[in-house]
Design an enzyme around this catalytic site. Structure first.
Site, PDB file in Angstrom:
ATOM      1  N   GLU A  34       0.759  -1.266  -0.022  1.00  0.00           N
ATOM      2  CA  GLU A  34      -0.043  -0.038  -0.073  1.00  0.00           C
ATOM      3  C   GLU A  34       0.733   1.251   0.115  1.00  0.00           C
ATOM      4  OE1 GLU A  34      -3.065   0.442  -0.463  1.00  0.00           O
ATOM      5  OE2 GLU A  34      -3.758  -1.475  -0.773  1.00  0.00           O
ATOM      6  N   TYR A 117      -6.842   6.198   4.864  1.00  0.00           N
ATOM      7  CA  TYR A 117      -6.655   5.265   3.995  1.00  0.00           C
ATOM      8  C   TYR A 117      -6.000   3.920   3.968  1.00  0.00           C
ATOM      9  CZ  TYR A 117      -5.440   2.959  -0.512  1.00  0.00           C
ATOM     10  OH  TYR A 117      -5.109   2.031  -1.380  1.00  0.00           O
ATOM     11  N   ASP A 135      -9.718   5.283  -2.761  1.00  0.00           N
ATOM     12  CA  ASP A 135      -8.364   5.770  -3.089  1.00  0.00           C
ATOM     13  C   ASP A 135      -8.697   6.580  -4.349  1.00  0.00           C
ATOM     14  OD1 ASP A 135      -8.811   3.929  -4.873  1.00  0.00           O
ATOM     15  OD2 ASP A 135      -6.800   3.212  -5.027  1.00  0.00           O
TER      16      ASP A 135
END
Ligand code: SF4
Length: 356
Positions: A34, A117, A135
């Protein structure tokens, strides 16, 4: 389950790309992927992910590496604060948390560099927690599906989109929905020319129905970027060059660069570089000089003009601090991307420097 959610999950099961971070539930690996994939495309990020998981296969290995090792491996990805935060968080887990990786959204949020996020993504993909992951891909798909034409740079608009994503979350299989909608945005609902004829939710799409695909999502222009002129003086003796480490409080913290002479203009002549400092250091005998003219380098909020003046000396000046680096060490020393580019240009040039 909402029609949209089930269609996206079915589509994802058939069309998903085979990516290594999708074959693991190890939160450490998912976290790495990520962080690497923020601001980076999958094709570019994949080789970094493989390198990181090979050299630092677990939190402990990452935590006990030096910052220079981590930054060296990160070279070329840009946005180096991501690498520094990753390293700091690994140290925190290894030390304060005694090696135990946080197991839920709230715990993940306490790690440096992890916001809503990333915490949602790790919590969803590794622990199957029902958190919406929003996102840029998700923002694009949902704003088109629901015909949201407001400015997606505004936090309140993102909040609105997040609320829709939460409503669509199928409890218990939200990790599949999250991955599916992100994949849909990456492969089908692309920024330019979305492939609506392959889209599993075309029947629900307002932007398709009203032919607004080119207008949604709407993004306002960023305010003027800060203009900076970075004039670099590169001292060279034999096959060694002088670099020094940047401090904090500005871009590129912890990376290495030649002597920086920041000014309100781009230097054009050797004399501009040599006369720039009030207390000019004694460089001794100069063998040759050369300039690479200014190149534009854009960051999110800054427009940089960067040039490089190479001064080859007979011997190392004693009064100038820094690290003399030679040969392959030059390549492996962590540097801003633009500095690597300028040095590569020199390597291919007439100066016979030992750069790659
Ligand atoms: Fe995107 Fe087209 Fe699907 Fe609408 S129909 S979500 S614009 S790909």
């Amino acid at each position: 389950m909402h029609d949209i959610s089930s269609s996206i999950i079915q589509w994802f099961k058939i069309n998903k790309r085979d990516l290594p971070w999708r074959q693991t539930s190890d939160p450490y690996c998912i976290w790495l992927s990520e962080v690497i994939l923020q601001q980076t495309r999958v094709i570019q990020g994949l080789s970094y992910y493989l390198k990181f998981t090979e050299i630092f296969p677990n939190v402990e290995k990452l935590a006990t590496a030096s910052e220079d090792q981590v930054l060296e491996l990160w070279q070329g990805l840009g946005y180096y604060s991501r690498a520094r935060n990753l390293h700091a968080a690994a140290k925190f887990i290894n030390g304060d948390l005694k090696g135990k990786f946080p197991q839920n959204y709230d715990g993940l949020l306490k790690l440096k560099g992890i916001g809503d996020y990333t915490a949602s993504a790790i919590a969803s993909f590794a622990f199957h927690e029902d958190k919406a992951v929003v996102d840029g891909n998700v923002i694009r798909v949902i704003s088109r599906l629901y015909g949201i034409g407001e400015d997606v740079r505004q936090p309140k608009v993102v909040q609105k989109i997040k609320a829709i994503a939460e409503e669509l979350l199928p409890q218990g299989s939200s990790y599949l929905f999250n991955q599916g909608i992100m994949e849909l945005g990456a492969l089908v609902c692309t920024p330019q020319n979305p492939k609506c004829n392959q889209c599993p939710v075309v029947a629900h799409c307002q932007a398709f129905k009203l032919d607004l695909k080119g207008k949604i999502p709407f993004k306002s222009k960023l305010k003027n970027k800060r203009l900076r002129f970075l004039n670099y003086l590169l001292l060279k003796v034999g096959d060694e060059i002088l670099l020094s480490k940047r401090g904090g409080g500005d871009i590129w913290e912890g990376l290495y660069e030649p002597i920086l002479l920041e000014d309100e203009r781009a230097y054009q002549h050797i004399d501009d570089f040599l006369n720039a400092k009030a207390n000019k250091p004694d460089l001794g005998k100069i063998i040759s000089t050369s300039i690479i003219p200014s190149k534009k380098h854009l960051l999110t909020h800054q427009e940089l003009w960067v040039n490089l003046c190479v001064v080859e000396l007979e011997s190392k000046p004693a009064t100038i601090p820094g690290l003399w680096v030679s040969g392959s060490k030059i390549e492996s020393t962590p540097k801003p991307i633009i500095i690597s580019k300028l040095l590569s240009e020199l390597g291919a040039g007439q100066l016979h420097l030992a750069f790659k």
